[in-house]
Motif scaffolding. Sequence first.
Motif, PDB file in Angstrom:
ATOM      1  N   ARG A  62       1.188  10.918   8.036  1.00 43.90           N
ATOM      2  CA  ARG A  62       1.497  11.246   9.430  1.00 43.90           C
ATOM      3  C   ARG A  62       1.064  10.116  10.357  1.00 43.90           C
ATOM      4  O   ARG A  62       1.813   9.718  11.264  1.00 43.90           O
ATOM      5  CB  ARG A  62       0.805  12.550   9.827  1.00 43.90           C
ATOM      6  N   ALA A  63      -0.142   9.589  10.118  1.00 43.72           N
ATOM      7  CA  ALA A  63      -0.632   8.498  10.958  1.00 43.72           C
ATOM      8  C   ALA A  63       0.264   7.271  10.826  1.00 43.72           C
ATOM      9  O   ALA A  63       0.548   6.585  11.815  1.00 43.72           O
ATOM     10  CB  ALA A  63      -2.078   8.159  10.571  1.00 43.72           C
ATOM     11  N   TYR A  64       0.729   7.009   9.602  1.00 46.07           N
ATOM     12  CA  TYR A  64       1.618   5.861   9.393  1.00 46.07           C
ATOM     13  C   TYR A  64       2.920   6.038  10.170  1.00 46.07           C
ATOM     14  O   TYR A  64       3.383   5.121  10.851  1.00 46.07           O
ATOM     15  CB  TYR A  64       1.907   5.685   7.906  1.00 46.07           C
ATOM     16  N   LEU A  65       3.512   7.227  10.057  1.00 39.90           N
ATOM     17  CA  LEU A  65       4.782   7.471  10.741  1.00 39.90           C
ATOM     18  C   LEU A  65       4.632   7.392  12.257  1.00 39.90           C
ATOM     19  O   LEU A  65       5.478   6.805  12.944  1.00 39.90           O
ATOM     20  CB  LEU A  65       5.330   8.843  10.343  1.00 39.90           C
ATOM     21  N   ILE A  66       3.571   7.978  12.779  1.00 42.07           N
ATOM     22  CA  ILE A  66       3.349   7.931  14.227  1.00 42.07           C
ATOM     23  C   ILE A  66       3.215   6.486  14.694  1.00 42.07           C
ATOM     24  O   ILE A  66       3.823   6.061  15.682  1.00 42.07           O
ATOM     25  CB  ILE A  66       2.110   8.760  14.611  1.00 42.07           C
ATOM     26  N   ALA A 100      -5.085  13.923  -8.381  1.00 38.94           N
ATOM     27  CA  ALA A 100      -5.828  14.828  -7.508  1.00 38.94           C
ATOM     28  C   ALA A 100      -5.282  14.806  -6.088  1.00 38.94           C
ATOM     29  O   ALA A 100      -5.269  15.828  -5.386  1.00 38.94           O
ATOM     30  CB  ALA A 100      -7.315  14.458  -7.499  1.00 38.94           C
ATOM     31  N   ASP A 101      -4.794  13.622  -5.640  1.00 33.31           N
ATOM     32  CA  ASP A 101      -4.231  13.522  -4.303  1.00 33.31           C
ATOM     33  C   ASP A 101      -2.879  14.226  -4.197  1.00 33.31           C
ATOM     34  O   ASP A 101      -2.465  14.628  -3.099  1.00 33.31           O
ATOM     35  CB  ASP A 101      -4.057  12.047  -3.915  1.00 33.31           C
ATOM     36  N   GLU A 142       0.821  -1.212   0.000  1.00 36.80           N
ATOM     37  CA  GLU A 142       0.000   0.000   0.000  1.00 36.80           C
ATOM     38  C   GLU A 142       0.856   1.264   0.000  1.00 36.80           C
ATOM     39  O   GLU A 142       0.455   2.289  -0.543  1.00 36.80           O
ATOM     40  CB  GLU A 142      -0.930  -0.002   1.219  1.00 36.80           C
ATOM     41  N   MET A 143       2.047   1.173   0.604  1.00 40.80           N
ATOM     42  CA  MET A 143       2.935   2.336   0.615  1.00 40.80           C
ATOM     43  C   MET A 143       3.649   2.521  -0.725  1.00 40.80           C
ATOM     44  O   MET A 143       4.238   3.569  -0.979  1.00 40.80           O
ATOM     45  CB  MET A 143       3.969   2.208   1.731  1.00 40.80           C
ATOM     46  N   ARG A 144       3.577   1.506  -1.590  1.00 38.15           N
ATOM     47  CA  ARG A 144       4.171   1.606  -2.924  1.00 38.15           C
ATOM     48  C   ARG A 144       3.130   1.914  -3.990  1.00 38.15           C
ATOM     49  O   ARG A 144       3.472   2.067  -5.167  1.00 38.15           O
ATOM     50  CB  ARG A 144       4.891   0.302  -3.281  1.00 38.15           C
ATOM     51  N   ALA A 180      -3.696  12.681   1.966  1.00 42.29           N
ATOM     52  CA  ALA A 180      -2.495  11.842   1.878  1.00 42.29           C
ATOM     53  C   ALA A 180      -1.502  12.189   2.985  1.00 42.29           C
ATOM     54  O   ALA A 180      -0.849  11.314   3.559  1.00 42.29           O
ATOM     55  CB  ALA A 180      -1.846  12.004   0.503  1.00 42.29           C
ATOM     56  N   VAL A 181      -1.399  13.468   3.302  1.00 40.26           N
ATOM     57  CA  VAL A 181      -0.498  13.895   4.373  1.00 40.26           C
ATOM     58  C   VAL A 181      -0.970  13.355   5.717  1.00 40.26           C
ATOM     59  O   VAL A 181      -0.174  12.876   6.537  1.00 40.26           O
ATOM     60  CB  VAL A 181      -0.386  15.436   4.408  1.00 40.26           C
TER      61      VAL A 181
END
Length: 295
Positions: free
Chosen positions: A268-272, A255-256, A247-249, A263-264
């Motif tokens: 951010r949620a992924y990194l946290i 538009a995103d 999913e990260m690839r 997307a940001v």
Amino acid sequence: MSLSLLLDDSAEILTALLTAPKLYHHGPERFRPLLTREEVDAMIDAGTLPMRNVVLLQDGTAVDPCRYGKGDMPRRGYIRGMLNDKATLSLRGLEEMKPPLAGLAKSISCETGCSTHVNAYYTPAGGHGLRYHYDRYVTLIVQLHGQKAWPVHPPFVENPVQDYGNFTSRGFTEEERRFLEFTPPAETYTLGPGDVLWLPRGYVHSPYTVGDEPSLHITIGLKERTPQWVAAEVAGHVLRQALADPEMRAGLAPADVAEPGDAVKEARAYLIGALAKADLSELSAVVRRAAFRPS
């Protein structure tokens, strides 16, 4: 050889780096195995100094290399002529040229985790190298021959780094220039053979020779690691691990990219989440390997 060759309190400095200048005194013969004036004179007069290692400084600024370069080597006799005209010869990257300096730089890097480089400065009697400036790394000044005075002012920029407060890109403000013009230095350190000056990054200085002898010193630059560097190494490791997640690839819709708010938030949620779940010992090992890998 290691930091203890240069500093009396190297063990303490490995625990907490000095944040103010400090002068150390040693015998005049202590550093002769590293580099001597006779060696530098021989390289100058034999014409064996590669252009990539040579910078000439006159009137406080670097001389255009086109004036003295001829292919890979300086024009024969030009460097000696410039020295006779009170220019300063700066020899760059000596850790790649001279085995004792290579060994010292490598040892200090292994001991501190700082990347290092070694330059030499050969200034004739009555000469003045660079005018007031500051560096973005700790500088260890090791006096080898003659005497040199180091007028020093406290930093205008606290803890400068490559991307913030770097003198090369920032310079001085008008107010700072007026201050340097009309304010005596907070301290002037005069170094003779065997002396070492620890000069933290940001301290403003403008060294000049003292007496009738030319001055030769080496500077060992120690590029300190910072919390921002640790954060970048940790984040980089987490992001490299993210490549294992399909999913990260996945591609983002145009538009995103144009309006990346959602997307940001997801990033951010992924990194946290990734940082919260990360193993601290694994991240510590990542940072340690990054600090001590060869530069």
